[in-house]
Design a protein around this motif. Structure first.
Motif, PDB file in Angstrom:
ATOM      1  N   TRP A 199       0.830  -1.208   0.000  1.00 17.63           N
ATOM      2  CA  TRP A 199       0.000   0.000   0.000  1.00 17.63           C
ATOM      3  C   TRP A 199       0.866   1.262   0.000  1.00 17.63           C
ATOM      4  O   TRP A 199       0.514   2.269  -0.608  1.00 17.63           O
ATOM      5  CB  TRP A 199      -0.923  -0.037   1.205  1.00 17.63           C
ATOM      6  CG  TRP A 199      -1.809   1.166   1.370  1.00 17.63           C
ATOM      7  CD1 TRP A 199      -1.716   2.144   2.312  1.00 17.63           C
ATOM      8  CD2 TRP A 199      -2.940   1.502   0.552  1.00 17.63           C
ATOM      9  NE1 TRP A 199      -2.720   3.073   2.127  1.00 17.63           N
ATOM     10  CE2 TRP A 199      -3.477   2.696   1.058  1.00 17.63           C
ATOM     11  CE3 TRP A 199      -3.531   0.899  -0.569  1.00 17.63           C
ATOM     12  CZ2 TRP A 199      -4.592   3.321   0.489  1.00 17.63           C
ATOM     13  CZ3 TRP A 199      -4.637   1.516  -1.132  1.00 17.63           C
ATOM     14  CH2 TRP A 199      -5.154   2.708  -0.616  1.00 17.63           C
ATOM     15  N   LEU A 235     -10.501  -0.922  -4.848  1.00 18.85           N
ATOM     16  CA  LEU A 235     -10.626  -1.341  -3.454  1.00 18.85           C
ATOM     17  C   LEU A 235     -12.024  -1.901  -3.250  1.00 18.85           C
ATOM     18  O   LEU A 235     -13.026  -1.234  -3.533  1.00 18.85           O
ATOM     19  CB  LEU A 235     -10.382  -0.153  -2.517  1.00 18.85           C
ATOM     20  CG  LEU A 235      -8.962   0.440  -2.561  1.00 18.85           C
ATOM     21  CD1 LEU A 235      -8.863   1.642  -1.631  1.00 18.85           C
ATOM     22  CD2 LEU A 235      -7.917  -0.609  -2.210  1.00 18.85           C
ATOM     23  N   HIS A 272      -2.857  -2.687   3.427  1.00 18.53           N
ATOM     24  CA  HIS A 272      -3.781  -1.559   3.586  1.00 18.53           C
ATOM     25  C   HIS A 272      -4.043  -1.333   5.075  1.00 18.53           C
ATOM     26  O   HIS A 272      -4.265  -2.289   5.829  1.00 18.53           O
ATOM     27  CB  HIS A 272      -5.092  -1.842   2.847  1.00 18.53           C
ATOM     28  CG  HIS A 272      -6.016  -0.672   2.771  1.00 18.53           C
ATOM     29  ND1 HIS A 272      -6.791  -0.262   3.835  1.00 18.53           N
ATOM     30  CD2 HIS A 272      -6.280   0.205   1.748  1.00 18.53           C
ATOM     31  CE1 HIS A 272      -7.517   0.792   3.473  1.00 18.53           C
ATOM     32  NE2 HIS A 272      -7.220   1.090   2.211  1.00 18.53           N
ATOM     33  N   GLY A 278      -7.791  -5.274  -2.305  1.00 14.50           N
ATOM     34  CA  GLY A 278      -7.767  -4.483  -3.526  1.00 14.50           C
ATOM     35  C   GLY A 278      -6.870  -5.068  -4.590  1.00 14.50           C
ATOM     36  O   GLY A 278      -6.006  -5.912  -4.323  1.00 14.50           O
TER      37      GLY A 278
END
Length: 439
Positions: A199, A235, A272, A278
């Motif tokens: 991320w 996402l 994340h 995602g």
């Protein structure tokens, strides 16, 4: 959104549509003042648990939305509404479907995300039924009487407790769109390896789109070597959709692998801060646009085109690309389940991309898979027919492709061609069109 005060004051007289979301615990009697005009009634997002027994007084009522309410059974009053063809009770608490609740002209029944364990045999008497959406319930079986619903084209039974797809379902003459992921079917899929993208390497920018399963945003990806790339990040919301679980969608996207007519997946989001799932995907050129809009309430199972006109060669190139993508998916044991023009991006030269894996599912077994492919071929045949309808070409030029369309949509499922055969027919035409003239 309308107000109860305006309804009671008579300010909505003559309205064909009424939308009320104001914490209702009982059906307002004032709605009957619209009995001579009302066709669409939306009572979603209230606290209703029943409807009046004389609902049929709304004699022109065709469409009823009652999602996100407190119903525990489908109201029997619906069955007396002669013109009612669309019923939507998504995300209520429904356990029971009384036979008396089924109106005679029922075409679309949406009961996604409830607690239904069984369906009445009388559902098979609904001969107008085209769309049946039952994802996110507790069904173990479907009534065999549904085999009599010869117009049934779209079935959503994802995220239930069904252990076997019944043979009668797989042989239904009009069935074209089937979603069944998230059931204990012992699918033959094995998880595909995929790059994990931290991320911290992603910087999100503007939103590109939002669907039931998630949000897509433009992003910059700077990898650990300092290389920068513009990408799209989807996402997932993690909530049940009308097609099924977004996590099943993500698994199918990954398993689909690379193909020139699929949107490439670069990797899976890792780390994340809220543990949101995602995917990182290739950013698609803005030259690509959506081929059509999703079905309307009236068109039911048919996409809505915006006056699109195509040359025959462009239409056939689009069709060839989509057939190739479907051949690739089925070779990998994946049923797309939502093969529609509104899930296709295209540009003027006929290049196309098939997207939206929200209804995708893995084959339960190879034998069932062969039948699932022929069901999806019917969806392709419908698409091909729509593309041909957009063509400004003489009937004799289109005739050959109308024959292919009819082969794809014929009622006998096992007699339909495979995607391999369809792709070969279409690409042979494309090769002929692009072959240099040696004369």
């Amino acid at each position: 959104m309308h107000t109860l005060a305006d309804l009671r004051a008579g300010k909505l007289a003559g309205s064909k549509r009424l939308d009320l979301s104001c914490g209702l615990t009982a059906f307002p009697e004032a709605i009957f003042d619209l009995s001579d005009s009302l066709q669409v009634l939306n009572l979603s997002d209230n606290q209703l648990s029943d409807l009046p027994t004389d609902l049929h007084r709304l004699k022109h009522l065709k469409i009823l939305f009652c999602s996100n309410n407190l119903f525990t059974r489908l109201p029997k009053a619906l069955g007396q509404c002669e013109q009612l063809f669309f019923i939507g009770f998504k995300a209520c608490h429904i356990v029971e479907i009384p036979p008396e609740s089924l109106p005679p002209r029922l075409r679309s029944l949406v009961l996604t995300d409830n607690h239904i364990e069984s369906l009445p045999d009388e559902l098979g008497n609904c001969t107008y039924l085209q769309k049946l959406m039952l994802a996110g319930n507790r069904l173990q079986h479907l009534p065999a009487s549904l085999a009599a619903c010869h117009r049934l084209e779209l079935v959503r039974i994802a995220s239930n407790d069904i252990r076997r797809l019944p043979q009668w379902l797989l042989q239904m003459p009009a069935l074209a769109w089937l979603a069944f992921a998230g059931n204990p079917l012992n699918d033959i899929h094995t998880e595909e390896p995929i790059r994990q993208i931290p991320w911290s390497e992603l910087t999100l920018h503007q939103m590109l789109g939002e669907g039931a399963s998630g949000v897509i945003q433009r992003a910059e990806w700077v990898d650990n070597c300092g290389l920068s790339e513009d990408v799209a990040v989807k996402l997932y919301k993690g909530e049940l959709t009308s097609d099924g679980s977004p996590l099943d969608e993500m698994a199918a996207c990954i398993a689909a692998g690379r193909h020139s007519n699929l949107i490439p997946v670069e990797g899976k989001v890792f780390g994340h801060p809220q543990n949101v799932r995602g995917l990182v995907m290739q950013l698609i050129s803005p030259r690509f646009i959506t081929l059509a809009r999703p079905p309307s309430l009236e068109s039911c199972t048919r996409d809505v085109y915006n006056g699109t006109r195509l040359s025959l060669d462009t239409a056939l190139r689009i069709a060839a690309g989509i057939a190739s993508a479907c051949r690739h998916l089925h070779a990998r044991g994946i049923n797309h389940g939502d093969l529609y023009a509104h899930n296709i991006l295209w540009e003027e030269n006929g290049e196309s991309l098939l997207g939206d894996f929200g209804a995708a599912a893995f084959y339960p077994d190879a034998e069932t898979g062969r039948t699932l492919e022929r069901i999806e071929v019917r969806a392709f045949g419908i698409l091909l027919g729509e593309l041909l309808a957009c063509c400004d070409a003489a009937d004799d030029a289109i005739a050959r492709w109308r024959t292919l369309e009819q082969q794809c949509v014929q009622p006998a499922v096992t007699n339909r061609p495979s995607f391999t055969a369809i792709e070969q027919a279409l690409t042979a035409h494309e090769a002929t069109c692009t072959r240099p003239d040696n004369g």
